[in-house]
Design a protein around this motif. Structure first.
Motif, PDB file in Angstrom:
ATOM      1  N   TYR A   2      -5.684  23.106  49.298  1.00 55.39           N
ATOM      2  CA  TYR A   2      -6.710  23.324  50.318  1.00 55.39           C
ATOM      3  C   TYR A   2      -7.733  22.202  50.305  1.00 55.39           C
ATOM      4  CZ  TYR A   2     -10.581  25.644  52.762  1.00 55.39           C
ATOM      5  OH  TYR A   2     -11.601  25.951  53.634  1.00 55.39           O
ATOM      6  N   GLN A   3      -7.990  21.619  51.462  1.00 59.92           N
ATOM      7  CA  GLN A   3      -8.937  20.506  51.611  1.00 59.92           C
ATOM      8  C   GLN A   3      -8.588  19.336  50.689  1.00 59.92           C
ATOM      9  OE1 GLN A   3     -12.730  22.424  50.872  1.00 59.92           O
ATOM     10  NE2 GLN A   3     -13.009  22.935  53.022  1.00 59.92           N
ATOM     11  N   GLY A   4      -7.304  19.170  50.403  1.00 59.16           N
ATOM     12  CA  GLY A   4      -6.896  18.100  49.499  1.00 59.16           C
ATOM     13  C   GLY A   4      -7.383  18.291  48.085  1.00 59.16           C
ATOM     14  N   GLY A   5      -7.737  19.529  47.744  1.00 56.70           N
ATOM     15  CA  GLY A   5      -8.254  19.831  46.413  1.00 56.70           C
ATOM     16  C   GLY A   5      -9.723  20.187  46.417  1.00 56.70           C
ATOM     17  N   GLY A   6     -10.380  20.059  47.585  1.00 56.89           N
ATOM     18  CA  GLY A   6     -11.793  20.414  47.700  1.00 56.89           C
ATOM     19  C   GLY A   6     -12.608  19.289  48.291  1.00 56.89           C
ATOM     20  N   ASP A   7     -13.609  19.650  49.110  1.00 53.90           N
ATOM     21  CA  ASP A   7     -14.439  18.614  49.733  1.00 53.90           C
ATOM     22  C   ASP A   7     -15.811  18.493  49.081  1.00 53.90           C
ATOM     23  OD1 ASP A   7     -15.550  20.958  50.639  1.00 53.90           O
ATOM     24  OD2 ASP A   7     -15.355  20.498  52.768  1.00 53.90           O
ATOM     25  N   VAL A   8     -16.046  19.246  47.995  1.00 51.26           N
ATOM     26  CA  VAL A   8     -17.255  19.081  47.176  1.00 51.26           C
ATOM     27  C   VAL A   8     -16.805  19.030  45.721  1.00 51.26           C
ATOM     28  CG1 VAL A   8     -18.814  20.199  48.808  1.00 51.26           C
ATOM     29  CG2 VAL A   8     -17.643  21.584  47.084  1.00 51.26           C
ATOM     30  N   PRO A   9     -17.485  18.258  44.860  1.00 52.62           N
ATOM     31  CA  PRO A   9     -17.019  18.090  43.477  1.00 52.62           C
ATOM     32  C   PRO A   9     -17.222  19.311  42.604  1.00 52.62           C
ATOM     33  CG  PRO A   9     -19.048  16.862  43.839  1.00 52.62           C
ATOM     34  CD  PRO A   9     -18.616  17.370  45.172  1.00 52.62           C
ATOM     35  N   GLU A  10     -17.957  20.339  43.089  1.00 46.85           N
ATOM     36  CA  GLU A  10     -18.232  21.514  42.258  1.00 46.85           C
ATOM     37  C   GLU A  10     -17.127  22.568  42.327  1.00 46.85           C
ATOM     38  OE1 GLU A  10     -21.596  19.177  43.034  1.00 46.85           O
ATOM     39  OE2 GLU A  10     -20.478  20.335  44.544  1.00 46.85           O
ATOM     40  N   VAL A  11     -16.320  22.532  43.378  1.00 45.64           N
ATOM     41  CA  VAL A  11     -15.266  23.532  43.562  1.00 45.64           C
ATOM     42  C   VAL A  11     -13.951  22.807  43.831  1.00 45.64           C
ATOM     43  CG1 VAL A  11     -14.455  25.502  44.916  1.00 45.64           C
ATOM     44  CG2 VAL A  11     -16.908  25.196  44.517  1.00 45.64           C
ATOM     45  N   SER A  12     -12.913  23.173  43.093  1.00 48.44           N
ATOM     46  CA  SER A  12     -11.608  22.539  43.264  1.00 48.44           C
ATOM     47  C   SER A  12     -10.542  23.596  43.505  1.00 48.44           C
ATOM     48  CB  SER A  12     -11.247  21.711  42.025  1.00 48.44           C
ATOM     49  OG  SER A  12     -12.191  20.681  41.808  1.00 48.44           O
ATOM     50  N   TYR A  13      -9.422  23.135  44.071  1.00 49.56           N
ATOM     51  CA  TYR A  13      -8.340  24.039  44.454  1.00 49.56           C
ATOM     52  C   TYR A  13      -7.011  23.530  43.922  1.00 49.56           C
ATOM     53  CZ  TYR A  13     -11.841  25.758  47.725  1.00 49.56           C
ATOM     54  OH  TYR A  13     -12.998  26.262  48.279  1.00 49.56           O
ATOM     55  N   SER A  14      -6.067  24.456  43.822  1.00 47.21           N
ATOM     56  CA  SER A  14      -4.682  24.134  43.503  1.00 47.21           C
ATOM     57  C   SER A  14      -3.795  25.095  44.268  1.00 47.21           C
ATOM     58  CB  SER A  14      -4.417  24.283  42.002  1.00 47.21           C
ATOM     59  OG  SER A  14      -3.029  24.235  41.723  1.00 47.21           O
ATOM     60  N   ALA A  15      -2.699  24.593  44.802  1.00 47.01           N
ATOM     61  CA  ALA A  15      -1.702  25.494  45.363  1.00 47.01           C
ATOM     62  C   ALA A  15      -1.158  26.374  44.248  1.00 47.01           C
ATOM     63  CB  ALA A  15      -0.579  24.699  46.025  1.00 47.01           C
ATOM     64  N   VAL A  16      -0.980  27.657  44.549  1.00 46.08           N
ATOM     65  CA  VAL A  16      -0.397  28.571  43.572  1.00 46.08           C
ATOM     66  C   VAL A  16       1.019  28.100  43.250  1.00 46.08           C
ATOM     67  CG1 VAL A  16       0.434  30.923  43.214  1.00 46.08           C
ATOM     68  CG2 VAL A  16      -1.819  30.534  44.241  1.00 46.08           C
ATOM     69  N   MET A  17       1.319  28.000  41.981  1.00 45.10           N
ATOM     70  CA  MET A  17       2.620  27.511  41.552  1.00 45.10           C
ATOM     71  C   MET A  17       3.574  28.695  41.429  1.00 45.10           C
ATOM     72  SD  MET A  17       3.392  24.793  38.547  1.00 45.10           S
ATOM     73  CE  MET A  17       4.986  23.989  38.431  1.00 45.10           C
ATOM     74  N   GLY A  18       4.310  28.959  42.514  1.00 45.99           N
ATOM     75  CA  GLY A  18       5.227  30.076  42.557  1.00 45.99           C
ATOM     76  C   GLY A  18       6.671  29.626  42.500  1.00 45.99           C
ATOM     77  N   ASP A  19       7.542  30.424  43.131  1.00 47.96           N
ATOM     78  CA  ASP A  19       8.980  30.165  43.048  1.00 47.96           C
ATOM     79  C   ASP A  19       9.373  28.821  43.655  1.00 47.96           C
ATOM     80  OD1 ASP A  19       9.410  32.532  41.749  1.00 47.96           O
ATOM     81  OD2 ASP A  19      10.051  33.639  43.524  1.00 47.96           O
ATOM     82  N   ALA A  20       8.756  28.459  44.783  1.00 45.13           N
ATOM     83  CA  ALA A  20       9.129  27.202  45.442  1.00 45.13           C
ATOM     84  C   ALA A  20       8.771  26.002  44.573  1.00 45.13           C
ATOM     85  CB  ALA A  20       8.456  27.091  46.810  1.00 45.13           C
ATOM     86  N   ALA A  21       7.582  26.034  43.972  1.00 42.17           N
ATOM     87  CA  ALA A  21       7.171  24.931  43.103  1.00 42.17           C
ATOM     88  C   ALA A  21       8.025  24.886  41.843  1.00 42.17           C
ATOM     89  CB  ALA A  21       5.695  25.075  42.742  1.00 42.17           C
ATOM     90  N   LEU A  22       8.372  26.050  41.321  1.00 40.22           N
ATOM     91  CA  LEU A  22       9.217  26.077  40.133  1.00 40.22           C
ATOM     92  C   LEU A  22      10.607  25.526  40.443  1.00 40.22           C
ATOM     93  CD1 LEU A  22       9.497  26.820  37.168  1.00 40.22           C
ATOM     94  CD2 LEU A  22      10.162  29.131  37.875  1.00 40.22           C
ATOM     95  N   ALA A  23      11.136  25.851  41.641  1.00 44.13           N
ATOM     96  CA  ALA A  23      12.441  25.307  42.036  1.00 44.13           C
ATOM     97  C   ALA A  23      12.374  23.797  42.159  1.00 44.13           C
ATOM     98  CB  ALA A  23      12.886  25.937  43.357  1.00 44.13           C
ATOM     99  N   LEU A  24      11.278  23.286  42.709  1.00 40.68           N
ATOM    100  CA  LEU A  24      11.112  21.841  42.833  1.00 40.68           C
ATOM    101  C   LEU A  24      11.060  21.198  41.450  1.00 40.68           C
ATOM    102  CD1 LEU A  24      10.590  19.486  44.881  1.00 40.68           C
ATOM    103  CD2 LEU A  24       8.142  19.857  44.450  1.00 40.68           C
ATOM    104  N   TYR A  25      10.326  21.827  40.533  1.00 41.33           N
ATOM    105  CA  TYR A  25      10.260  21.313  39.168  1.00 41.33           C
ATOM    106  C   TYR A  25      11.641  21.299  38.510  1.00 41.33           C
ATOM    107  CZ  TYR A  25       9.731  21.462  34.115  1.00 41.33           C
ATOM    108  OH  TYR A  25       9.889  21.243  32.779  1.00 41.33           O
TER     109      TYR A  25
END
Length: 262
Positions: free
Chosen positions: A231-254
């Motif tokens: 989301y927002q490339g990880g956040g648009d302010v340095p105080e709050v950051s984001y990550s895509a939830v690492m679910g089945d699709a990300a695990l399959a990619l890994y």
């Protein structure tokens, strides 16, 4: 040119029952080895939600900065070494790999020095949703690396170690983020409980995680549970950051990148 790879579709090829059982056993054994914990000693975490300089320990040695065209090009993102059968895999945000042919990785980079060498990217794995439409829910990528100068004969995991991968974490899991702001020559570290911003995006409150920290590993109990991005490339302010939830699709990619069939 570096190959960009999407997950393969499984091929339904008939085989003898014993051979199939053997393949399954080998795959399960390999996956267990990749996901099991063998963690480096890390310095004591500071108070929750406080960002400090990361100590130069084994944990930080598995995290590095991504540079454009070598160390003189300036670092713009962060990546970390994760386990793979080839011992040569890194994880970062997909939006950090728009120019993989000119991107290099420097694990443990600090004060202008790359103590574990500089590594060029050799192959990139992107999720279909990112490759087709830059879906922020699939803003995670993997890449294999090789020594940039040919002097190192070992794989990167054999030099610095690697993090296991831990998908499907609870919404309030506590993670440690290690990343390189582009304005300084050393990594920062912050630990805090996360929360679900949405079913597909996780957020954390940690100050000073500014530009350059995209791709930073989110470590839950020492295992990779996500990367700074989404989301927002990880956040648009340095105080709050984001990550895509690492679910089945990300695990399959890994698994595809790590060389292990699910």
């Amino acid at each position: 040119m570096i190959q960009r790879t999407l997950p393969r579709k499984a091929a339904g090829r008939p085989s003898a029952r014993a051979r199939r059982a053997s393949r399954i056993l080998l795959a399960v054994t390999a996956m267990a080895a990749l996901l099991s914990l063998d963690l480096p000693e890390a310095g004591a975490a500071g108070p929750p939600g406080v960002t400090d300089e990361a100590p130069a320990d084994a944990e930080a040695g598995r995290v590095g900065a991504l540079f454009a065209d070598g160390l003189e090009g300036g670092h713009f993102c962060t990546a970390s070494v994760v386990r793979s059968l080839g011992h040569d895999l890194i994880a970062t945000a997909a939006h950090c790999l728009d120019h993989p042919d000119t991107t290099v990785f420097a694990p443990g980079y600090r004060d202008g020095e790359a103590p574990y060498g500089v590594w060029r990217l050799t192959r990139v794995w992107l999720a279909p949703g990112w490759a087709d439409g830059r879906d922020p829910d699939e803003d995670i990528a993997f890449a294999t690396v090789a020594p940039a100068d040919g002097g190192e004969t070992r794989a990167v995991e054999d030099v610095v170690g690697a993090f296991p991968v831990a998908a499907a974490q609870p919404g309030d899991v506590t993670v440690t983020v290690l990343g390189y702001p582009s304005v300084q020559d050393g990594p920062l570290r912050c630990s805090n409980a996360t929360s679900l911003f949405s079913p597909t995006q996780r957020r954390i409150d940690c100050p000073d995680l500014s530009g350059g920290t995209s791709g930073s590993p989110w470590l839950a109990g020492g295992a990779l549970a996500g990367v700074l991005g989404g989301y927002q490339g990880g956040g648009d302010v340095p105080e709050v950051s984001y990550s895509a939830v690492m679910g089945d699709a990300a695990l399959a990619l890994y698994c595809e990148a790590a060389g292990v069939a699910r």
